[in-house]
Write a protein that holds these residues in place. Structure first.
Motif, PDB file in Angstrom:
ATOM      1  N   ARG A 151     -36.704  63.267  67.053  1.00  0.00           N
ATOM      2  CA  ARG A 151     -35.378  63.650  67.836  1.00  0.00           C
ATOM      3  C   ARG A 151     -35.537  64.947  68.630  1.00  0.00           C
ATOM      4  O   ARG A 151     -34.700  65.526  69.066  1.00  0.00           O
ATOM      5  N   LEU A 152     -36.832  65.462  68.442  1.00  0.00           N
ATOM      6  CA  LEU A 152     -37.008  66.638  69.243  1.00  0.00           C
ATOM      7  C   LEU A 152     -37.336  66.405  70.889  1.00  0.00           C
ATOM      8  O   LEU A 152     -38.392  65.567  71.135  1.00  0.00           O
ATOM      9  N   ARG A 153     -36.688  67.114  71.800  1.00  0.00           N
ATOM     10  CA  ARG A 153     -37.068  66.581  73.257  1.00  0.00           C
ATOM     11  C   ARG A 153     -37.863  67.736  73.939  1.00  0.00           C
ATOM     12  O   ARG A 153     -38.443  67.720  74.866  1.00  0.00           O
ATOM     13  N   ILE A 154     -37.948  69.098  73.181  1.00  0.00           N
ATOM     14  CA  ILE A 154     -38.804  70.129  73.782  1.00  0.00           C
ATOM     15  C   ILE A 154     -39.896  70.463  72.847  1.00  0.00           C
ATOM     16  O   ILE A 154     -39.810  69.991  71.738  1.00  0.00           O
ATOM     17  N   SER A 155     -40.876  71.291  72.900  1.00  0.00           N
ATOM     18  CA  SER A 155     -41.845  71.569  71.990  1.00  0.00           C
ATOM     19  C   SER A 155     -41.304  72.344  70.707  1.00  0.00           C
ATOM     20  O   SER A 155     -40.511  73.041  70.905  1.00  0.00           O
ATOM     21  N   GLU A 156     -42.090  72.150  69.656  1.00  0.00           N
ATOM     22  CA  GLU A 156     -41.549  72.719  68.405  1.00  0.00           C
ATOM     23  C   GLU A 156     -41.339  74.393  68.628  1.00  0.00           C
ATOM     24  O   GLU A 156     -40.397  74.901  68.079  1.00  0.00           O
TER      25      GLU A 156
END
Length: 253
Positions: A151-156
């Motif tokens: 569900r993540l669109r950018i880096s952590e």
């Protein structure tokens, strides 16, 4: 539970007897009360010792110095706040966990402005307290759960930095407003804007974006036991490159 959280929830009392533990609690309660009533300038070891009814050497024996006392005050105050809220968020949808964490952060800052300043480093030349560092570790776990769920669109790390900056800025902005003029929906609007910026609508297993898939794969990389340490580092570097969005990649070229 991490080592840092173990320390915050009681390991700092290692080597301290039951009587000393009770004395330590009394000192911390006195310090938090003084901080809330008179502000950071009044939070001196001498003043806290006087309120707690002890001699200064006793305080130093338990906390080493003023910096140690301030760290303990931040930890104790934040844990006490969490206990009153009876926080239980594990097992829920990771996006809902993130929302709950944001709301908790904002509520704590507005309810405890002096403690928030102490935790965030505002009162200590920009050095966050161990309690704040533990909070960041918790946020990292929440973000990692989003990455693992696709569900993540950018880096952590970028997501952690964005949420930390936005949350801290929101608390400070609201605290600067007269209490009767605070917009209760301002935090909700900011929260949803941040979530929209970092969370995908669907798990990336159903998405075609290379950056989203790379972020998810990077989160799973610690499980890749077949790789050597060197191979894991190299693959992590490649995935970090792929994780950059096309728009950001264009700006970098």
């Amino acid at each position: 539970m991490t080592q840092q959280e173990h320390r915050i929830t009681g390991a700092t009392k290692a080597g301290v007897g039951h009587d000393s533990a009770g004395l330590r609690e009394r000192i911390l309660v006195a310090a938090i009360d003084l901080l809330a009533r008179e502000g950071a300038e009044a939070l001196t070891t001498r003043a806290v010792a006087a309120i707690a009814g002890i001699q200064a050497p006793t305080l130093y024996r338990l906390f080493s110095n003023k910096s140690g006392l301030m760290d303990a005050v931040a930890e104790h105050g934040f844990l006490t706040y969490l206990q009153t809220k009876q926080v239980r968020v594990s097992g829920r949808d990771p996006v809902e966990n993130l929302r709950a964490g944001w709301d908790l952060h904002i509520d704590f800052g507005l309810s405890n402005p002096a403690l928030f300043a102490l935790m965030s480093g505002t009162l200590r030349s920009g050095v966050p307290s161990p309690a704040a560092a533990a909070g960041v570790q918790h946020l990292k776990r929440q973000i990692n759960a989003l990455a693992l769920a696709g569900r993540l669109r950018i880096s952590e790390q970028r997501a952690v930095d964005l949420i930390s900056a936005a949350g801290r800025g929101m608390v400070l902005t609201l605290l600067e407003m007269p209490e009767d003029r605070r917009d209760p929906e301002l935090s909700d609007i900011a929260r949803e804007a941040v979530i929209s910026a970092i969370v995908t609508e669907l798990p990336t297993a159903k998405a075609s974006g290379l950056s989203e898939v790379s972020i998810t794969l990077r989160a799973l990389l610690p499980e890749a036991q077949l790789l050597t340490p060197g191979e894991r580092v190299l693959l992590m570097e490649w995935l970090d490159r792929f994780a950059i969005s096309p728009e950001r990649r264009e700006r970098m070229t």
